[in-house]
Write an enzyme that holds these catalytic residues in place. Structure first.
Site, short mmCIF file in Angstrom:
data_model
loop_
_atom_site.label_atom_id
_atom_site.label_comp_id
_atom_site.label_asym_id
_atom_site.label_seq_id
_atom_site.Cartn_x
_atom_site.Cartn_y
_atom_site.Cartn_z
CB SER A 1 -1.39 -0.10 1.15
OG SER A 1 -2.05 -1.47 1.36
CE LYS B 1 -5.09 -1.34 1.11
NZ LYS B 1 -3.56 -2.65 1.90
CE LYS C 1 1.05 2.46 4.05
NZ LYS C 1 1.92 1.73 3.70
#
Length: 308
Positions: free
Chosen positions: A109, A184, A252
Site C-alpha cells: 500500500s 486501496k 499511513k
C-alpha cells in the site's frame, strides 16, 4: 504483450522473485510455491525466510541477484520509502538490474505518485513493465487465496499476469498507473469506518447488557453486516489482536487520503471527516505503543474512552 512474453505463465517455467515476507507477504508467497512456481526471495533478515525455504524457495543474497534470476518480481514491503529504496535506489535497488521483459508488481500500500514514478522508470528499461497492485483481505484472505487485488498500469500486462493473481485472489483492473493505489486508499477509508462502527457497536452492546456474540449474530445478515464484521468480529470478542495488517500501516494509508501536502493540486483535495477521525484514533494506538496490533484493535481505543 504477446510479442514480448512467453504465454501462458506456467509453474516451473516462470521465474518469480519475491521481496517482503511479513505476515501478508509470506502467506502470498507460500501460495505461489504451493501452486508449483519457482520462487527466489530476498529478505534483509534471512532467518525469516526459513519456513518458505522449507517449501522450496531459494534465497538471493542481494536485490541485484534476485533481479537477474527473475521474470516477474513482487514487492510487499511496509512503506513507500521502502518501495523507493527497493526499486529505485541507484546502487542497490532492482531497477538497474532488471532483465529485459521483466514485470514488477508492487503489492505494498503505497503512494499513487510513487507508483507512477516507478512505472515511468521501469518502462525505460527494455520491454519492462510495472503494475501497482495493493491488496485487501488481511492475513486470512492471504492465507486462503481470497484477496481483493486492485491493479493499475497497462491492462494487457495485468491480463498476462492473471494466472499469478488467481493464486492469491481476485484482481480488478482499475486503470492507469497509480489507480491501484488510489483504490486501496479508498478501500482503507471504507474499512476504517466499518471498524470504528463495529467497535462502537460492540462496546455499546456490552454496556447495554446485550451479549456481544448475540449482537453479531442478530445483525450480520442485515444492513449493518459487513466483511469487516466477518473477518474481525469474533477476533475482537476473543481479544485476539494478532496483526494481519498493522495499525501503523492504517495510519499511513489513511494519511495518504486525508493529509493535504504542499503542492497538492487543489481540485484533488477531498475533505473526509470520518477518515480523519479514524486516522486520529489509529494514531492514538501508535502513540500508546500499539502500532503493531492488528487494525481490529481499534476497539481498545473505544473501550478506553469509555473507562474500560
Amino acid at each position: 504483450m504477446s510479442t514480448h512474453y512467453p504465454a501462458p505463465i506456467l509453474p516451473g517455467k516462470t521465474r518469480i522473485g519475491w521481496i517482503g515476507i511479513g505476515v501478508m507477504g509470506s502467506a502470498m508467497a507460500s501460495r505461489l510455491l504451493a501452486a508449483g512456481y519457482a520462487l527466489t526471495i530476498y529478505s534483509r533478515t534471512p532467518s525469516k525466510a526459513l519456513p518458505l525455504q522449507s517449501q522450496g524457495a531459494h534465497i538471493a543474497d542481494s536485490l541485484s541477484n534476485l533481479a537477474k534470476s527473475s521474470d516477474v518480481i513482487f514487492t510487499m514491503v511496509g512503506h513507500p520509502s521502502d518501495v523507493r529504496q527497493v526499486v529505485l535506489e541507484n546502487s542497490t535497488g532492482l531497477l538497474p538490474h532488471l532483465n529485459p521483459n521483466t514485470v514488477l508488481i508492487d503489492h505494498t500500500s503505497s503512494h499513487p505518485s510513487l507508483a507512477k514514478e516507478i512505472f515511468d522508470a521501469v518502462k525505460e528499461r527494455r520491454n519492462c513493465y510495472s503494475i501497482d497492485a495493493p491488496v485487501s483481505g488481511g492475513d486470512i484472505g492471504a492465507r486462503d487465496g481470497k484477496l481483493a487485488i486492485f491493479a493499475g498500469g497497462e491492462e494487457s500486462v495485468v491480463e498476462w499476469l492473471s494466472p499469478l493473481f488467481e493464486v492469491m485472489g481476485r484482481v480488478t483492473y482499475m486503470g492507469c498507473s497509480g489507480n491501484g493505489q488510489r483504490c486501496k486508499i479508498a478501500n482503507q477509508i471504507v474499512g476504517g469506518g466499518n471498524l470504528l462502527g463495529l467497535s462502537e457497536g460492540l462496546v455499546f452492546a456490552e454496556r447495554a447488557g446485550v451479549g456481544k456474540r448475540e449482537f453479531l449474530e442478530a445483525v450480520r445478515g442485515g444492513a449493518a453486516g459487513s466483511m469487516v464484521m466477518e473477518l474481525f468480529g469474533e477476533r475482537m470478542i476473543e481479544r485476539d489482536f494478532k496483526a494481519g495488517g498493522f495499525v501503523e500501516y492504517m495510519v499511513k494509508d489513511l494519511g495518504m487520503g486525508v493529509d493535504v501536502v504542499d503542492g497538492q493540486e487543489s481540485e484533488k483535495v477531498v475533505v473526509l471527516p470520518g477518515a480523519a477521525l479514524c486516522k486520529q484514533l489509529f494514531s492514538g494506538m501508535v502513540a500508546n505503543g500499539d502500532g503493531k496490533l492488528g487494525i481490529h484493535g481499534l476497539i481498545t481505543v473505544i473501550e478506553r474512552i469509555n473507562g474500560k
